[in-house]
Design a protein around this motif. Structure first.
Motif, short mmCIF file in Angstrom:
data_model
loop_
_atom_site.label_atom_id
_atom_site.label_comp_id
_atom_site.label_asym_id
_atom_site.label_seq_id
_atom_site.Cartn_x
_atom_site.Cartn_y
_atom_site.Cartn_z
N ALA A 191 -2.32 6.08 6.89
CA ALA A 191 -1.29 5.33 7.62
C ALA A 191 -1.74 5.05 9.04
CB ALA A 191 0.01 6.13 7.65
N ASP A 192 -1.30 3.92 9.57
CA ASP A 192 -1.53 3.65 11.00
C ASP A 192 -0.54 4.47 11.79
OD1 ASP A 192 -3.49 1.82 10.44
OD2 ASP A 192 -2.07 0.13 10.34
N ARG A 193 -0.77 4.53 13.09
CA ARG A 193 0.19 5.24 13.97
C ARG A 193 1.58 4.64 13.85
NH1 ARG A 193 -1.43 8.56 18.40
NH2 ARG A 193 0.52 8.21 19.50
N ARG A 229 2.48 13.63 4.29
CA ARG A 229 3.53 12.75 3.77
C ARG A 229 2.93 11.47 3.19
NH1 ARG A 229 8.21 10.87 7.89
NH2 ARG A 229 6.36 10.51 9.14
N LEU A 230 3.50 11.02 2.09
CA LEU A 230 3.08 9.74 1.49
C LEU A 230 4.31 8.86 1.33
CD1 LEU A 230 1.59 12.19 -0.36
CD2 LEU A 230 0.33 10.19 -1.15
N SER A 231 4.11 7.55 1.49
CA SER A 231 5.21 6.62 1.26
C SER A 231 4.68 5.38 0.57
CB SER A 231 5.86 6.24 2.59
OG SER A 231 6.89 5.30 2.37
N GLY A 232 5.41 4.93 -0.45
CA GLY A 232 5.00 3.70 -1.13
C GLY A 232 5.22 3.81 -2.62
N ASP A 286 0.84 -1.20 0.00
CA ASP A 286 0.00 0.00 0.00
C ASP A 286 0.87 1.25 0.00
OD1 ASP A 286 -2.08 -1.70 0.33
OD2 ASP A 286 -2.44 -1.23 2.45
N THR A 287 0.32 2.30 -0.57
CA THR A 287 0.95 3.60 -0.41
C THR A 287 0.20 4.31 0.71
OG1 THR A 287 1.69 3.72 -2.68
CG2 THR A 287 1.38 5.82 -1.54
N ILE A 288 0.95 4.74 1.71
CA ILE A 288 0.28 5.31 2.89
C ILE A 288 0.40 6.83 2.92
CG2 ILE A 288 0.39 3.25 4.34
CD1 ILE A 288 2.95 4.34 5.60
N VAL A 289 -0.56 7.45 3.56
CA VAL A 289 -0.56 8.91 3.67
C VAL A 289 -0.93 9.32 5.08
CG1 VAL A 289 -2.98 9.14 2.90
CG2 VAL A 289 -1.44 11.08 2.68
N ALA A 290 -0.33 10.40 5.57
CA ALA A 290 -0.73 10.95 6.87
C ALA A 290 -0.19 12.36 7.00
CB ALA A 290 -0.18 10.10 8.02
N LEU A 291 -0.84 13.07 7.90
CA LEU A 291 -0.36 14.40 8.24
C LEU A 291 0.92 14.20 9.06
CD1 LEU A 291 -1.22 17.43 8.31
CD2 LEU A 291 -2.30 16.92 10.50
N ALA A 292 2.02 14.85 8.67
CA ALA A 292 3.28 14.64 9.39
C ALA A 292 3.45 15.68 10.50
CB ALA A 292 4.45 14.73 8.43
N THR A 293 2.82 16.82 10.36
CA THR A 293 2.88 17.84 11.41
C THR A 293 1.71 17.66 12.37
OG1 THR A 293 1.89 19.23 9.70
CG2 THR A 293 4.20 19.62 10.20
N ALA A 294 1.77 18.35 13.50
CA ALA A 294 0.71 18.19 14.50
C ALA A 294 -0.60 18.75 13.95
CB ALA A 294 1.09 18.93 15.78
N TYR A 295 -1.70 18.10 14.31
CA TYR A 295 -2.99 18.56 13.81
C TYR A 295 -3.36 19.88 14.47
CZ TYR A 295 -7.77 18.40 12.10
OH TYR A 295 -8.95 18.69 11.47
N GLY A 296 -3.78 20.83 13.70
CA GLY A 296 -4.14 22.14 14.24
C GLY A 296 -3.71 23.20 13.25
N LYS A 297 -4.11 24.43 13.56
CA LYS A 297 -3.83 25.52 12.63
C LYS A 297 -2.37 25.93 12.73
CE LYS A 297 -7.22 28.57 12.59
NZ LYS A 297 -7.98 29.81 12.84
#
Ligand code: GDP
Length: 452
Positions: free
Chosen positions: A112-114, A27-30, A9-20
């Motif tokens: 992405a999972d944690r 970030r994506l990897s795969g 799978d190609t995974i995606v997630a927010l790499a910075t902390a959630y918030g303004k």
């Protein structure tokens, strides 16, 4: 081998902390990372650009512009996960962050999972287990020292030491196992004297690491510190004075009750966590007989004890009685004579203590430098390996135990097969730390050394 989620799978997630924020990074990897971003990117053709380059452009959802972004591209295998990685820096509104992640999911990425990016770095062999764990520690580091410990572990110093220890032992294990192959014939490939000497060497290294854990733990989690003294000695006044400049960082941990609000003093790269400050606030009787049990409990939890007394009223005899008790706890401690703005009796000058006034906030700098000295940080060589992880501590303890069993077995001239079992146990525990697979590399070593 640890079975991870699907690596295809190609995974995606927010790499910075959630918030303004000013910007956010997604970030994506795969294998499909580049294709997915390219399919909604208006700018250069990302399938044709070099690795480790940054590109300006627009993210598009069909015909409409989603955001103006910068795209950083890292091609396999030179990336954090060893897979193709793309980092999209977008404007940091939470609406945009969600929208962009959803956009990539629509194009075929999976959320992405944690910790999955780091898990992939491990599964793909870029870092070992202890290095992967150090990434988590680094992200959570809240002081200079904690950062140093995590960084050194992440760079592999600890792993290297464990590896060296294992390799030495594997050599002997292979010799002992070889003896077993010869069964009835009474051969001894593994020189028992040399094996004993090696084990003593390993035990010294392992005990050094185990001893560093106490320090590693307080560096990572803060030094549990307690202030004790008779009622009205000025404990809560002192706590306030110490924390005065530090008020802003007194942390209110979300989801916990008022009682567990921690008061933390950050000093030169180390945090001192004041425990049971609720008790202090209630100004209860802690040193006197009724409070002795409670004091012991508090002191048991602490790494450092601050004992404070009212120098304007306490008699020398009472002070000496308190001091004797304090010493019996066998913990690093600091003795403070408080209220010296009112009066300070002659006998004070003969004592190893700091004369302060909590109310006037006098002597706070001396207290801080003495607290740091108590931790003996200066005695620690900057290159020393400090372990701070519970799991590593457990595995090291287990391997120390197994090694002790080997020593005992050698002394009792126990047969090779039982010896081999204990050596395997020690190897297994060491291997757990870095996540290596024990049986395979043991076999590999035997095979590569003895093709008979
Ligand atoms: P605790 O029971 O040990 O927590 O003591 P507190 O901090 O509540 O202080 C008891 C009393 O002593 C308060 O009235 C403080 O203002 C006073 N006090 C604390 N430190 C000093 C000091 O350094 N000098 C003087 N003169 N009074 C102090």
């Amino acid at each position: 081998m640890i079975k991870g989620p699907n690596l295809d799978d190609t995974i995606v997630a927010l790499a910075t902390a959630y918030g303004k924020g000013a910007i956010a990074v997604i970030r994506l990897s795969g294998t499909k990372a580049i294709e997915i971003v390219n399919s909604c990117f208006k700018g250069k053709d990302l399938s044709k650009v070099d690795s480790h380059t940054v590109h300006y452009g627009f993210l598009m959802d069909k015909e409409s512009i989603v955001d103006e972004v910068m795209v950083s591209l890292f091609k396999a295998p030179k990336s954090y996960t060893t897979e193709d990685i793309i980092e999209v820096s977008c404007h940091g509104s939470t609406y945009l962050q969600d929208k962009i992640v959803q956009l990539f999911i629509k194009q075929g990425a999976r959320m992405a999972d944690r910790g999955e990016f780091t898990l992939r770095a491990f599964l793909n062999g870029r870092v070992d287990l202890s290095q992967a764990e150090a990434v988590g520690d680094l992200i959570n580091a809240e002081s200079e020292k904690a950062k140093q410990v995590a960084l050194s572990q992440m760079r592999g110093g600890f792993s290297k030491q464990i590896k060296v220890l294992r390799e030495k032992l594997i050599h002997f294990a292979s010799m002992v196992e070889l003896e077993l192959d010869f069964g009835e014939e009474d051969v001894e490939f593994a020189d028992r004297g040399a094996l004993s000497a090696l084990i003593t060497e390993l035990q010294t290294s392992i005990h050094g690491l185990l001893n560093s854990f106490k320090l590693g733990n307080v560096i990572k989690h803060g030094v549990p510190t307690v202030i004790v003294g008779r009622p009205n000695a000025g404990k809560s006044t002192l706590l306030n004075a110490l924390l005065q400049e530090d008020r802003a960082i007194v942390s209110d941990i979300p989801g916990t009750t008022r009682d567990t609000i921690e008061e933390v003093l950050h000093l030169e790269g180390l945090s001192f966590r004041f425990i049971d400050t609720a008790g202090i606030r209630e100004s209860e009787d802690v040193i006197e007989s009724a409070g002795i049990e409670r004091t012991r409990e508090k002191i048991d939890q602490a790494h450092v004890v601050i004992y404070l007394f009212d120098a304007s009223t306490l008699s020398k005899e009472d002070f000496e009685a308190d001091l004797a008790k304090l010493k019996s706890y066998d913990k690093p401690y600091l003795v403070l004579a408080n209220k010296t703005d009112i009066s300070s009796p002659e006998w004070l000058s003969d004592q190893a203590l700091l004369a302060i006034s909590a109310k006037a906030a006098e002597g706070m700098d001396e207290i801080k430098s003495n607290l740091l000295q108590l931790m003996e940080l200066n005695n620690i060589d900057n290159n020393a390996i400090i372990i701070s992880n519970n799991r590593h501590f457990q595995s090291l303890s287990n391997s120390a135990q197994a090694l002790q069993d080997v020593v005992n077995a050698i002394e009792l001239s126990i047969s090779g097969d039982l010896l081999a079992l204990d050596i395997r146990r020690a190897l297994h525990s060491l291997g757990e730390i870095t996540g290596e697979i024990t049986p395979d590399d043991l076999l590999g070593e035997i095979f590569s050394n003895f093709c008979i």
